[in-house]
Design a protein around this motif. Structure first.
Motif, PDB file in Angstrom:
ATOM      1  N   ARG A  98      -0.323  44.936   7.181  1.00  8.32           N
ATOM      2  CA  ARG A  98       0.422  44.098   6.245  1.00  8.32           C
ATOM      3  C   ARG A  98       1.652  43.486   6.900  1.00  8.32           C
ATOM      4  O   ARG A  98       1.993  42.329   6.646  1.00  8.32           O
ATOM      5  CB  ARG A  98       0.827  44.922   5.013  1.00  8.32           C
ATOM      6  N   GLN A 101       0.439  40.707   9.216  1.00  6.40           N
ATOM      7  CA  GLN A 101      -0.133  39.643   8.385  1.00  6.40           C
ATOM      8  C   GLN A 101       0.982  38.820   7.737  1.00  6.40           C
ATOM      9  O   GLN A 101       0.937  37.586   7.743  1.00  6.40           O
ATOM     10  CB  GLN A 101      -1.032  40.248   7.318  1.00  6.40           C
ATOM     11  N   ASP A 102       1.992  39.498   7.196  1.00  5.29           N
ATOM     12  CA  ASP A 102       3.118  38.787   6.587  1.00  5.29           C
ATOM     13  C   ASP A 102       3.875  37.968   7.630  1.00  5.29           C
ATOM     14  O   ASP A 102       4.298  36.835   7.364  1.00  5.29           O
ATOM     15  CB  ASP A 102       4.071  39.778   5.917  1.00  5.29           C
TER      16      ASP A 102
END
Length: 221
Positions: A98, A101-102
């Motif tokens: 995450r 990805q962010d």
């Protein structure tokens, strides 16, 4: 008869004095980029690094023909900034996936395709080599890094191993950090004149003059 310049005893004495750097004794510390909020806690991301790379350096050459012989002359230095890969263990929170990805979707908006400014998504990565007492014995700083590739993660009903996620970063350059936390030499800290290039008020003609003045002048003999 000539004898060897070094003996096994010399080698063993050196090893007893300094020991070897171990592949398993390292740390990778990430800094949160501006697009994700500077100062965020990345300790849990750093803890999950399984494999990494200490970056290399390359001096490019070109042939110069002198007296019918080709001689190699240095003409460029390359910090290998197109790719450096770290492998992360994936825990049940999927925090590492995450996080990157962010970061990556903040660089290029996947809907509008708009790009962020480099200063907003650049970050530094610290690489640390440790001895068996967890003491820092060497340290490098990767400058202006950002993730450029997050590899797919393969799963299988017949495999119960821990999931791993390779992430490849691009970067500008790296510096070797000394004991006081500063670059080991002035040449490293001054490489690529960031202060001049980053100054919006600098006059273009003045910049050209400064560069020309730094180029050695040779007289014909």
């Amino acid at each position: 008869m000539a004898t060897a310049g070094h003996t096994i005893a010399d080698f063993l004495a050196r090893v007893r004095e300094t020991d070897f750097a171990r592949a398993s004794r390292f740390e990778v510390r990430f800094q949160t980029p501006g697009v994700l909020g500077v100062g965020g806690d990345t300790k849990e991301i750093s803890l999950m690094v399984e494999d990494g790379l200490f970056p290399g350096i390359l001096v490019g050459t070109r042939p110069v023909r002198i007296n019918n012989l080709n001689e190699q002359r240095a003409n460029v230095i390359d910090f290998g900034g197109d790719a450096i890969t770290f492998t992360f263990l994936v825990d049940t929170t999927w925090a590492a996936k995450r996080f990157f990805q962010d970061w990556m979707t903040s660089i290029v908006n996947p809907v509008s395709r708009y790009l962020s400014y480099p200063s907003e998504y650049y970050s530094n990565i610290t690489l640390v080599s440790l001895n068996l007492k967890d003491e820092v014995i060497a340290e490098w700083e990767i400058i202006d890094a950002f993730p450029r590739s997050m590899a797919p993660i393969s799963v299988s009903a017949t495999n119960s191993e821990i999931l791993r996620m390779p992430v490849t970063f691009a970067y500008k350059k790296w510096l070797s950090i000394g004991q006081n936390g500063e670059p080991n030499s002035e040449s490293e800290s001054d490489y690529i004149n960031d202060n001049i290039v980053g100054d919006d008020n600098i006059d273009a003609d003045q910049l050209i003059n400064d560069v020309e003045n730094d180029i050695p002048q040779f007289e014909d003999t």
